[in-house]
Write a protein that holds these residues in place. Structure first.
Motif, mmCIF file in Angstrom:
data_model
loop_
_atom_site.group_PDB
_atom_site.id
_atom_site.type_symbol
_atom_site.label_atom_id
_atom_site.label_comp_id
_atom_site.label_asym_id
_atom_site.label_seq_id
_atom_site.Cartn_x
_atom_site.Cartn_y
_atom_site.Cartn_z
ATOM 1 N N PHE A 100 0.826 -1.206 0.000
ATOM 2 C CA PHE A 100 0.000 0.000 0.000
ATOM 3 C C PHE A 100 0.863 1.260 0.000
ATOM 4 O O PHE A 100 0.622 2.198 -0.747
ATOM 5 C CB PHE A 100 -0.912 -0.028 1.224
ATOM 6 N N LEU A 101 1.915 1.232 0.836
ATOM 7 C CA LEU A 101 2.792 2.399 0.956
ATOM 8 C C LEU A 101 3.490 2.697 -0.370
ATOM 9 O O LEU A 101 3.526 3.834 -0.837
ATOM 10 C CB LEU A 101 3.823 2.138 2.057
ATOM 11 N N VAL A 102 4.039 1.644 -0.992
ATOM 12 C CA VAL A 102 4.750 1.836 -2.261
ATOM 13 C C VAL A 102 3.762 2.343 -3.322
ATOM 14 O O VAL A 102 4.069 3.257 -4.087
ATOM 15 C CB VAL A 102 5.429 0.518 -2.700
ATOM 16 N N ASN A 106 3.898 6.079 -5.161
ATOM 17 C CA ASN A 106 4.158 6.130 -6.602
ATOM 18 C C ASN A 106 2.891 6.428 -7.408
ATOM 19 O O ASN A 106 2.877 6.238 -8.621
ATOM 20 C CB ASN A 106 4.780 4.813 -7.067
ATOM 21 N N ASN A 107 1.850 6.874 -6.694
ATOM 22 C CA ASN A 107 0.579 7.217 -7.337
ATOM 23 C C ASN A 107 -0.025 6.068 -8.130
ATOM 24 O O ASN A 107 -0.577 6.260 -9.208
ATOM 25 C CB ASN A 107 0.738 8.437 -8.262
ATOM 26 N N THR A 235 -0.289 6.796 6.518
ATOM 27 C CA THR A 235 -1.247 7.873 6.798
ATOM 28 C C THR A 235 -0.763 9.174 6.162
ATOM 29 O O THR A 235 -1.533 9.881 5.508
ATOM 30 C CB THR A 235 -1.391 8.060 8.328
ATOM 31 N N LYS A 236 0.525 9.468 6.329
ATOM 32 C CA LYS A 236 1.071 10.719 5.790
ATOM 33 C C LYS A 236 0.980 10.727 4.259
ATOM 34 O O LYS A 236 0.562 11.712 3.653
ATOM 35 C CB LYS A 236 2.533 10.867 6.242
ATOM 36 N N ALA A 237 1.359 9.589 3.631
ATOM 37 C CA ALA A 237 1.318 9.516 2.164
ATOM 38 C C ALA A 237 -0.119 9.744 1.672
ATOM 39 O O ALA A 237 -0.341 10.442 0.676
ATOM 40 C CB ALA A 237 1.845 8.168 1.686
ATOM 41 N N PHE A 242 -4.116 14.020 -0.964
ATOM 42 C CA PHE A 242 -5.256 14.940 -1.084
ATOM 43 C C PHE A 242 -4.851 16.357 -0.650
ATOM 44 O O PHE A 242 -5.658 17.112 -0.101
ATOM 45 C CB PHE A 242 -6.435 14.429 -0.240
ATOM 46 N N ASP A 243 -3.559 16.685 -0.882
ATOM 47 C CA ASP A 243 -3.037 18.032 -0.604
ATOM 48 C C ASP A 243 -3.156 18.434 0.859
ATOM 49 O O ASP A 243 -3.269 19.621 1.176
ATOM 50 C CB ASP A 243 -3.755 19.092 -1.460
#
Ligand code: ADP
Length: 267
Positions: A100-102, A106-107, A235-237, A242-243
């Motif tokens: 999930f993090l990766v 990487n959008n 959480t941060k990513a 969402f800006d």
């Protein structure tokens, strides 16, 4: 850039060498940043491989124990199988978190933003947490103005994931009788949503690092609680997708407040 442009014939030798010095400095800075990122990545891989090894070793040992048994009576087998099940769940969670993090960084995530009425959303979320028996021995509070007419354009599933991570941490790092508060307010065209707990808190020295990938303050603080150090980086990513921004204020022994901030859409 054309050759002519690159040569900049209208610049004097002094100006050219000044530009060269500046470009060189910028290159050095970019290089330094790349090296720091590479080091952070290496640290993350080393931490993750270490963390993955722990449940794998426990599963291997359990299999060895099972195969050494002469008699498969359920009293002996069941605790071993239970341990294996727990470790496999830990492994699965870690693999999902890493994936999930990766994807988030990487959008690669499929995101479906929609305009959500924040007041209703937070109320619904709060009542669903209240219904979860895991929070039975915590005092849950909702700090929301009765009239909270704001909307946010965000993927509701991802907002739920953000709040889930903060709520789970508030539970993990607090004890029976502690309070957990979900609150929101609007100030200067920004929506602030926070999750506050009266748990064990975080020492100042650790605060700047908690959003880093695989940073764990000290797993000995909460024995028996699974800790991968990935939750807050996910959480941060997500918040940044969402800006938004995320921050934490905390006092060791008194509790922590995690605040996420999203700019209000311009009307
Ligand atoms: P994990 O909980 O799996 O270790 P996180 O990335 O969610 O990973 O959190 C990183 C670290 O920040 C944790 O190891 C924990 O020590 C600290 N932390 C996070 N949330 C809280 C909280 N609400 N109270 C105290 N410490 C917290």
């Amino acid at each position: 850039m054309s050759k002519k442009e690159f040569l900049k014939p209208d610049l004097s030798i002094e100006q050219l060498s000044e530009e060269l010095v500046i470009t060189n400095l910028k290159l050095q800075q970019a290089n330094q940043q790349l090296q720091q990122e590479q080091q952070a990545r290496n640290e993350m891989f080393s931490n993750i491989s270490h963390d993955l090894r722990t449940p794998v070793t426990a599963i291997k040992n359990s299999i060895a124990l099972l195969s050494a048994l002469d008699d498969y009576d359920s009293n002996t087998v069941q605790p071993i199988v239970h341990l294996m099940e727990q470790r496999v769940n830990t492994l699965e969670k870690m693999i999902n978190d890493i994936f999930f993090l990766v994807s988030a960084e990487n959008n690669f995530l499929s995101i479906h933003p929609e305009e959500i009425p924040l007041g209703f959303f937070l109320e619904d979320y709060f009542f669903s947490q209240e219904a979860d028996c895991k929070y039975d021995d915590r005092h849950l509070h909702l700090a929301l103005e009765e009239y909270f007419p704001y909307t946010l354009t965000i993927d509701p599933h991802q907002l739920q994931r953000i709040l889930d991570n903060l709520f789970t941490n508030a539970w993990k790092y607090s004890k029976s009788g502690d309070s957990i508060t979900l609150g929101a307010f609007c100030k200067d065209d920004t929506i602030f949503i926070y999750v506050e707990d009266t748990g064990i808190g975080i020492a100042d020295a650790h605060l700047p690092n908690i959003f880093k990938r695989s940073y764990v303050v000290d797993s000995a603080r909460t024995p028996g609680v699974s800790s991968t150090g990935l939750g807050l980086s996910i959480t941060k990513a997500l918040v940044e997708l969402f800006d938004g921004t995320i921050s934490c204020t905390s006092t060791l022994g008194l509790g922590s407040r995690f605040t996420i901030a999203f700019p209000l859409p311009q009307s």
